[in-house]
Design an enzyme around this catalytic site. Sequence first.
Site, PDB file in Angstrom:
ATOM      1  N   LEU A 101       5.707  12.489  -1.307  1.00  0.00           N
ATOM      2  CA  LEU A 101       7.025  11.867  -1.210  1.00  0.00           C
ATOM      3  C   LEU A 101       8.105  12.902  -0.927  1.00  0.00           C
ATOM      4  O   LEU A 101       8.147  13.975  -1.538  1.00  0.00           O
ATOM      5  CB  LEU A 101       7.318  11.149  -2.534  1.00  0.00           C
ATOM      6  N   ASP A 143       4.847  12.456  -7.137  1.00  0.00           N
ATOM      7  CA  ASP A 143       4.808  13.406  -6.028  1.00  0.00           C
ATOM      8  C   ASP A 143       4.031  12.886  -4.831  1.00  0.00           C
ATOM      9  O   ASP A 143       4.077  13.483  -3.760  1.00  0.00           O
ATOM     10  CB  ASP A 143       4.191  14.729  -6.491  1.00  0.00           C
ATOM     11  N   GLU A 144       3.301  11.795  -5.010  1.00  0.00           N
ATOM     12  CA  GLU A 144       2.508  11.266  -3.903  1.00  0.00           C
ATOM     13  C   GLU A 144       3.199  10.060  -3.273  1.00  0.00           C
ATOM     14  O   GLU A 144       3.986  10.203  -2.354  1.00  0.00           O
ATOM     15  CB  GLU A 144       1.095  10.935  -4.385  1.00  0.00           C
ATOM     16  N   MET A 145       2.974   8.855  -3.783  1.00  0.00           N
ATOM     17  CA  MET A 145       3.630   7.677  -3.211  1.00  0.00           C
ATOM     18  C   MET A 145       4.880   7.284  -3.974  1.00  0.00           C
ATOM     19  O   MET A 145       5.705   6.532  -3.456  1.00  0.00           O
ATOM     20  CB  MET A 145       2.639   6.515  -3.148  1.00  0.00           C
TER      21      MET A 145
END
Length: 333
Positions: A101, A143-145
């Site tokens: 993200l 931190d990802e989606m």
Amino acid sequence: MARWILPLVSAMFVVGVTGRGADSPLAIPKDTLPAKISLDRIPLGLDARPVPQTNLLAEARVNLGRKLFFDPILSTTHTIACASCHQPDHGFASIGRPRGLHGKQLSRRAPTLFNRALGTSFFWDGRESSLEDQALRPIADPDEMGSSVADVLNRLKSDRVYKAEFEDAFSDGVTATNLSKAIASFERVLLRGDSAVDRFRRMGELSALSAQQRHGLWLYESKGRCWRCHSGANFTDEEYHNTGVSWGKVPADVGRFVVTKVPADRGKFKTPTLRGAALTGPYMHDGSLKSLDDVIEFYNRGAGANPNLDLQLVPLNLSKDEVHDLVAFLKAL
């Protein structure tokens, strides 16, 4: 050439957006996989695929999971899909440490999804025990989606097409459990086998491997000691080992220790499959080794010294020619 799932489809397919460097923004590849992926066929060389009774393979579920895999609707910014990190044209792995993200670089590579149906635990540190449990983790990771499962469910329920597809695949429609089941169903059919090595070992096809590759296989099974961790039909023991990769770097990544809190697990990471390894570099959980030659040389030195180093790792004393032969064998997988 190795093949996966469909007998007539080469594993070296090209999918949508070509691979980008680890420092580039994420891109969402287009789905150019075969129109129909077999739910039944097990490629030569693999063991039978376990399928949980609670999520039996069904075409509607696989197709739904496949659609979700390529759809950024799962991310809060609608800019990241599962395929952004698990890039199909890169062996369903990331190119180095991907960016999540808002372009933030993640601490670990996204490992290959090939043959994860055969896995017994998931993520580099084994924090989950099923594909279903694994599937929802990236959605809620900030931190990802960076979304939440609840928000994603609301978006899916508001989408007329998705709502109908969930109702076709599951009697109770859009739920968190069904979201995880759909994604896991798609991941469960991503099988890779039928390699030259399989034809040589399983069918006795001597011409399948060159003299160099056959010598590499001998090294794998003897002097190279690779089989001690990369064992079985999927070339992984599904266990955790400290190889010294990234040891001492700041910030520290302590691997399996985060899950177990056992001091001896500090620095241990899951053994990845060697199938399709030629597609998935750079290597190790942190992407610190650029090529298969670098990986073999790393182990040839005895890996990375540290207090928790796996006792099985010792200098191999391979010659340059032996390193090249072992790499030739790995490419044949």
